[in-house]
Write a protein that holds these residues in place. Structure first.
Motif, PDB file in Angstrom:
ATOM      1  N   PHE A 157       4.978   8.827  -5.280  1.00 32.28           N
ATOM      2  CA  PHE A 157       4.658   9.658  -6.445  1.00 32.28           C
ATOM      3  C   PHE A 157       5.930  10.339  -6.947  1.00 32.28           C
ATOM      4  CE2 PHE A 157       3.253  13.780  -8.204  1.00 32.28           C
ATOM      5  CZ  PHE A 157       2.409  13.332  -9.217  1.00 32.28           C
ATOM      6  N   ALA A 158       6.708  10.847  -6.004  1.00 36.62           N
ATOM      7  CA  ALA A 158       7.961  11.513  -6.391  1.00 36.62           C
ATOM      8  C   ALA A 158       8.938  10.502  -7.006  1.00 36.62           C
ATOM      9  CB  ALA A 158       8.576  12.197  -5.173  1.00 36.62           C
ATOM     10  N   LEU A 159       8.974   9.271  -6.444  1.00 31.49           N
ATOM     11  CA  LEU A 159       9.846   8.243  -7.032  1.00 31.49           C
ATOM     12  C   LEU A 159       9.399   7.904  -8.452  1.00 31.49           C
ATOM     13  CD1 LEU A 159      10.289   5.748  -4.031  1.00 31.49           C
ATOM     14  CD2 LEU A 159      12.025   7.279  -5.004  1.00 31.49           C
ATOM     15  N   ARG A 160       8.087   7.833  -8.642  1.00 32.48           N
ATOM     16  CA  ARG A 160       7.578   7.538  -9.994  1.00 32.48           C
ATOM     17  C   ARG A 160       7.921   8.666 -10.952  1.00 32.48           C
ATOM     18  NH1 ARG A 160       2.754   7.168 -11.449  1.00 32.48           N
ATOM     19  NH2 ARG A 160       1.566   7.844  -9.641  1.00 32.48           N
ATOM     20  N   ALA A 161       7.885   9.890 -10.447  1.00 32.65           N
ATOM     21  CA  ALA A 161       8.255  11.018 -11.309  1.00 32.65           C
ATOM     22  C   ALA A 161       9.696  10.877 -11.768  1.00 32.65           C
ATOM     23  CB  ALA A 161       8.052  12.343 -10.562  1.00 32.65           C
ATOM     24  N   GLY A 162      10.518  10.218 -10.897  1.00 34.30           N
ATOM     25  CA  GLY A 162      11.921  10.003 -11.246  1.00 34.30           C
ATOM     26  C   GLY A 162      12.155   8.743 -12.059  1.00 34.30           C
ATOM     27  N   GLY A 163      11.099   8.014 -12.390  1.00 38.62           N
ATOM     28  CA  GLY A 163      11.245   6.869 -13.291  1.00 38.62           C
ATOM     29  C   GLY A 163      10.862   5.519 -12.725  1.00 38.62           C
ATOM     30  N   ALA A 164      10.627   5.418 -11.397  1.00 43.39           N
ATOM     31  CA  ALA A 164      10.217   4.117 -10.836  1.00 43.39           C
ATOM     32  C   ALA A 164       8.821   3.770 -11.340  1.00 43.39           C
ATOM     33  CB  ALA A 164      10.207   4.194  -9.310  1.00 43.39           C
ATOM     34  N   SER A 165       8.557   2.475 -11.532  1.00 44.86           N
ATOM     35  CA  SER A 165       7.216   2.115 -12.017  1.00 44.86           C
ATOM     36  C   SER A 165       6.336   1.651 -10.852  1.00 44.86           C
ATOM     37  CB  SER A 165       7.292   1.018 -13.083  1.00 44.86           C
ATOM     38  OG  SER A 165       7.446  -0.246 -12.478  1.00 44.86           O
ATOM     39  N   TYR A 166       5.035   1.790 -11.051  1.00 47.21           N
ATOM     40  CA  TYR A 166       4.038   1.377 -10.054  1.00 47.21           C
ATOM     41  C   TYR A 166       4.211  -0.100  -9.716  1.00 47.21           C
ATOM     42  CZ  TYR A 166      -0.791   0.682  -8.288  1.00 47.21           C
ATOM     43  OH  TYR A 166      -1.915   0.378  -7.556  1.00 47.21           O
ATOM     44  N   GLU A 167       4.435  -0.930 -10.739  1.00 47.59           N
ATOM     45  CA  GLU A 167       4.572  -2.372 -10.495  1.00 47.59           C
ATOM     46  C   GLU A 167       5.837  -2.671  -9.688  1.00 47.59           C
ATOM     47  OE1 GLU A 167       3.936  -0.874 -13.575  1.00 47.59           O
ATOM     48  OE2 GLU A 167       3.527  -2.502 -14.977  1.00 47.59           O
ATOM     49  N   GLU A 168       6.936  -1.959  -9.971  1.00 50.77           N
ATOM     50  CA  GLU A 168       8.176  -2.162  -9.199  1.00 50.77           C
ATOM     51  C   GLU A 168       7.950  -1.827  -7.730  1.00 50.77           C
ATOM     52  OE1 GLU A 168      11.014  -0.796 -12.896  1.00 50.77           O
ATOM     53  OE2 GLU A 168      11.005   0.456 -11.102  1.00 50.77           O
ATOM     54  N   LEU A 169       7.298  -0.702  -7.478  1.00 52.13           N
ATOM     55  CA  LEU A 169       7.051  -0.278  -6.095  1.00 52.13           C
ATOM     56  C   LEU A 169       6.177  -1.311  -5.388  1.00 52.13           C
ATOM     57  CD1 LEU A 169       6.442   3.478  -6.927  1.00 52.13           C
ATOM     58  CD2 LEU A 169       8.348   2.594  -5.579  1.00 52.13           C
ATOM     59  N   HIS A 170       5.175  -1.835  -6.094  1.00 53.52           N
ATOM     60  CA  HIS A 170       4.274  -2.853  -5.561  1.00 53.52           C
ATOM     61  C   HIS A 170       5.074  -4.115  -5.221  1.00 53.52           C
ATOM     62  CE1 HIS A 170       0.317  -4.811  -5.121  1.00 53.52           C
ATOM     63  NE2 HIS A 170       0.815  -5.828  -5.794  1.00 53.52           N
ATOM     64  N   ALA A 171       5.907  -4.556  -6.158  1.00 56.83           N
ATOM     65  CA  ALA A 171       6.679  -5.794  -5.959  1.00 56.83           C
ATOM     66  C   ALA A 171       7.667  -5.641  -4.796  1.00 56.83           C
ATOM     67  CB  ALA A 171       7.416  -6.162  -7.247  1.00 56.83           C
ATOM     68  N   ALA A 172       8.116  -4.422  -4.526  1.00 59.42           N
ATOM     69  CA  ALA A 172       9.081  -4.185  -3.439  1.00 59.42           C
ATOM     70  C   ALA A 172       8.386  -3.989  -2.088  1.00 59.42           C
ATOM     71  CB  ALA A 172       9.945  -2.975  -3.775  1.00 59.42           C
ATOM     72  N   GLY A 173       7.084  -4.269  -2.025  1.00 56.80           N
ATOM     73  CA  GLY A 173       6.368  -4.169  -0.743  1.00 56.80           C
ATOM     74  C   GLY A 173       5.830  -2.774  -0.469  1.00 56.80           C
ATOM     75  N   GLY A 174       5.972  -1.878  -1.424  1.00 56.28           N
ATOM     76  CA  GLY A 174       5.371  -0.539  -1.293  1.00 56.28           C
ATOM     77  C   GLY A 174       3.963  -0.605  -1.865  1.00 56.28           C
ATOM     78  N   GLY A 175       3.566   0.409  -2.577  1.00 54.11           N
ATOM     79  CA  GLY A 175       2.275   0.376  -3.246  1.00 54.11           C
ATOM     80  C   GLY A 175       1.136   0.133  -2.280  1.00 54.11           C
ATOM     81  N   ILE A 176       0.214  -0.727  -2.680  1.00 52.96           N
ATOM     82  CA  ILE A 176      -0.992  -0.993  -1.897  1.00 52.96           C
ATOM     83  C   ILE A 176      -0.622  -1.383  -0.460  1.00 52.96           C
ATOM     84  CG2 ILE A 176      -2.981  -2.545  -1.671  1.00 52.96           C
ATOM     85  CD1 ILE A 176      -3.033  -2.699  -4.774  1.00 52.96           C
ATOM     86  N   LEU A 177       0.439  -2.223  -0.316  1.00 52.95           N
ATOM     87  CA  LEU A 177       0.784  -2.704   1.036  1.00 52.95           C
ATOM     88  C   LEU A 177       1.292  -1.593   1.939  1.00 52.95           C
ATOM     89  CD1 LEU A 177       2.236  -6.234   0.232  1.00 52.95           C
ATOM     90  CD2 LEU A 177       0.008  -5.650   1.224  1.00 52.95           C
ATOM     91  N   SER A 178       1.884  -0.551   1.383  1.00 55.22           N
ATOM     92  CA  SER A 178       2.298   0.549   2.267  1.00 55.22           C
ATOM     93  C   SER A 178       1.063   1.285   2.785  1.00 55.22           C
ATOM     94  CB  SER A 178       3.296   1.489   1.572  1.00 55.22           C
ATOM     95  OG  SER A 178       2.645   2.292   0.636  1.00 55.22           O
ATOM     96  N   THR A 179       0.031   1.395   1.967  1.00 59.49           N
ATOM     97  CA  THR A 179      -1.218   2.004   2.457  1.00 59.49           C
ATOM     98  C   THR A 179      -1.921   1.069   3.448  1.00 59.49           C
ATOM     99  OG1 THR A 179      -1.451   3.316   0.452  1.00 59.49           O
ATOM    100  CG2 THR A 179      -3.446   2.976   1.741  1.00 59.49           C
ATOM    101  N   VAL A 180      -1.793  -0.239   3.256  1.00 54.31           N
ATOM    102  CA  VAL A 180      -2.359  -1.188   4.228  1.00 54.31           C
ATOM    103  C   VAL A 180      -1.708  -0.970   5.599  1.00 54.31           C
ATOM    104  CG1 VAL A 180      -2.549  -3.638   4.851  1.00 54.31           C
ATOM    105  CG2 VAL A 180      -3.032  -2.898   2.499  1.00 54.31           C
ATOM    106  N   ARG A 181      -0.396  -0.813   5.622  1.00 56.33           N
ATOM    107  CA  ARG A 181       0.290  -0.580   6.911  1.00 56.33           C
ATOM    108  C   ARG A 181      -0.229   0.700   7.574  1.00 56.33           C
ATOM    109  NH1 ARG A 181       4.578  -2.824   3.924  1.00 56.33           N
ATOM    110  NH2 ARG A 181       5.311  -0.814   3.128  1.00 56.33           N
ATOM    111  N   ALA A 182      -0.320   1.765   6.806  1.00 53.68           N
ATOM    112  CA  ALA A 182      -0.765   3.050   7.375  1.00 53.68           C
ATOM    113  C   ALA A 182      -2.216   2.974   7.848  1.00 53.68           C
ATOM    114  CB  ALA A 182      -0.606   4.160   6.338  1.00 53.68           C
ATOM    115  N   THR A 183      -3.028   2.263   7.105  1.00 55.05           N
ATOM    116  CA  THR A 183      -4.464   2.193   7.433  1.00 55.05           C
ATOM    117  C   THR A 183      -4.686   1.340   8.682  1.00 55.05           C
ATOM    118  OG1 THR A 183      -4.960   2.470   5.093  1.00 55.05           O
ATOM    119  CG2 THR A 183      -6.749   1.641   6.480  1.00 55.05           C
ATOM    120  N   ARG A 184      -3.973   0.233   8.781  1.00 58.56           N
ATOM    121  CA  ARG A 184      -4.111  -0.622   9.970  1.00 58.56           C
ATOM    122  C   ARG A 184      -3.674   0.097  11.246  1.00 58.56           C
ATOM    123  NH1 ARG A 184      -1.701  -6.534   8.177  1.00 58.56           N
ATOM    124  NH2 ARG A 184      -3.499  -7.235   6.955  1.00 58.56           N
ATOM    125  N   ALA A 185      -2.763   1.054  11.099  1.00 58.69           N
ATOM    126  CA  ALA A 185      -2.216   1.742  12.280  1.00 58.69           C
ATOM    127  C   ALA A 185      -3.199   2.732  12.889  1.00 58.69           C
ATOM    128  CB  ALA A 185      -0.912   2.454  11.908  1.00 58.69           C
TER     129      ALA A 185
END
Ligand code: NIG
Ligand code: FE
Length: 406
Positions: free
Chosen positions: A93-121
């Motif tokens: 959220f803070a990165l997006r406030a600084g200009g990163a886009s949701y799609e960029e974060l998703h494409a870089a393996g963040g986004g939904i997949l970062s929540t998948v990692r946390a949830t599986r743990a």
């Protein structure tokens, strides 16, 4: 148990008789009773009307709730949430406030997949506790019926534990088995081979509906069709996340397969609006998500004017809409989507109940319906949308009992 809510400034409900879902001009038909009562018996609404008619009712042993200065509306129905997650995405959220886009974060393996990692743990107990916590936030905002999707597990055990956690918290689970492609699979088709063979048979025992994210970087139209047809073949209702960023043809697929709803629609153009309006597919609008991601709002006014079955929901999730408040969504519906307060009310009560297959019991204040009420601290029910955040919900009644009070 009998509960009498008395001396309410107003009771406001989408008009009965119109069936569900409500479309077109009928969306504005809100029935308002001034100086009113609602009588709840055994979890159902037994009677509703003006205080002067109360004397004619035979009342036995009743618990009374003072409604002075308050307005009652139906318990709100949130038909699109993602409450089964661990961790958060405040860093993104803070990165997006600084200009990163949701799609960029998703494409870089963040986004939904970062929540998948946390949830599986986490454990199944952790998941149950998280969903229960999120449910309690929703309840305090007036949501008495919530749908909750899986989709942050994407392995067999975590997906099934997610669906069980939603059911345990009293929600309506939806299998979002096609949310993202997890890293252990080479591509979406390989993941779907697994999900449809190994997860669908058990998920189908726990849910009535399945959902898919149709988007670049998630599932394309052909993959979505394969997933949805397999789900339909085992009797599930179908829902789609479509046209969030890109118009890939999800509206046409939803209509062709007779889906219950298509949700997002921020990128839907005129042809999609007309096609949806002429169809049975409900259009679920998620303005908190568009706001949170600083994206264009969906064409809600055009959809409503064309006769579509419009619905409002929060899309509560850690990435694109960390917002559990349907009253806030109603406010956005009026200021950003240009819906009338009456249309907003119908869209997050009776029409949302329709999406969940519950419109015969939820979403209206009428005899025989489940006794789910939100008491607003306001002299006019339209404060539901007028009050932009803040202290609006005074008391929440769920199945005839006070479930939360300020
Ligand atoms: O509805 N668009 C796909 N899924 C969710 C967001 C999930 C996330 O970012 O974690 C949505 O917006
Ligand atoms: Fe969503």
């Amino acid at each position: 148990m009998t509960l009498l809510v008395r001396d309410l400034a107003q009771v406001a409900t989408p008009a009965t008789g119109a069936g569900a879902p409500i479309r077109g001009r009928a969306l504005r038909d809100v029935h308002v009773v001034e100086d009113a009562f609602v009588l709840c018996e055994e979890g159902e609404i037994a009677a509703v009307g003006p205080m002067r008619e109360l004397a004619s009712l035979e009342l036995g042993d009743v618990e009374e709730l003072d409604g002075r200065g308050l307005c009652a509306i139906p318990g709100l129905v949130d038909c699109h949430t993602h409450p089964c997650f661990l961790g958060d995405r405040v860093g993104e959220f803070a990165l997006r406030a600084g200009g990163a886009s949701y799609e960029e974060l998703h494409a870089a393996g963040g986004g939904i997949l970062s929540t998948v990692r946390a949830t599986r743990a986490g454990s199944a107990d952790d998941l149950r506790a998280a969903v229960e916590r999120h449910r309690s936030w929703m309840l305090r905002a007036g949501t008495t019926t919530f749908e909750g999707k899986s989709g942050y597990g994407l392995d067999r055990d975590t997906e099934l534990a997610s669906l069980e956690a939603v059911a345990a918290a009293g929600g309506v689970p939806t299998w979002l088995g096609a949310h993202a492609v997890p890293p252990e699979f080479d591509d979406a088709d390989a993941y779907l081979d697994f999900a449809l063979a190994e997860v669908l048979p058990d998920a189908a025992e726990l849910v009535q509906a399945a959902d898919v994210f149709v988007e670049q970087g998630a599932f394309d139209l052909q993959q979505a069709r394969r997933y949805l047809e397999a789900c339909r073949d085992v009797g599930l209702a179908l829902r789609l996340h479509g046209d969030q960023f890109t118009e890939l043809g999800a509206v046409g697929l939803a209509i062709e397969l007779g889906a219950r709803s298509i949700d997002h629609l921020e990128a839907t153009g005129g042809a999609g609006v007309r096609a949806l309006a002429a169809s049975e597919v409900a259009a679920v609008l998620l303005p908190a998500s568009a706001l949170f991601l600083d994206r264009p709002m969906p064409p809600a006014r055009a959809l409503a004017d064309a006769g579509a079955a419009i619905v409002l929901a929060t899309d509560f999730n850690p990435g694109s809409a960390f917002c559990e408040s349907l009253p806030l969504v109603c406010s956005l519906a009026c200021t950003q989507l240009h819906l009338a307060p009456e249309e907003a009310l119908a869209a997050c009560t009776v029409n949302a109940a329709h999406v969940l297959g519950l419109a015969d019991r939820r979403g209206r204040i009428a005899a025989g319906f489940d006794a789910d009420l939100v008491l607003l601290d306001a002299p006019d029910w339209r404060h539901l949308a007028y009050h932009l955040g803040g202290e609006l919900v005074a008391t929440v009644v769920q199945r005839g009992a006070v479930a939360w009070a300020r």
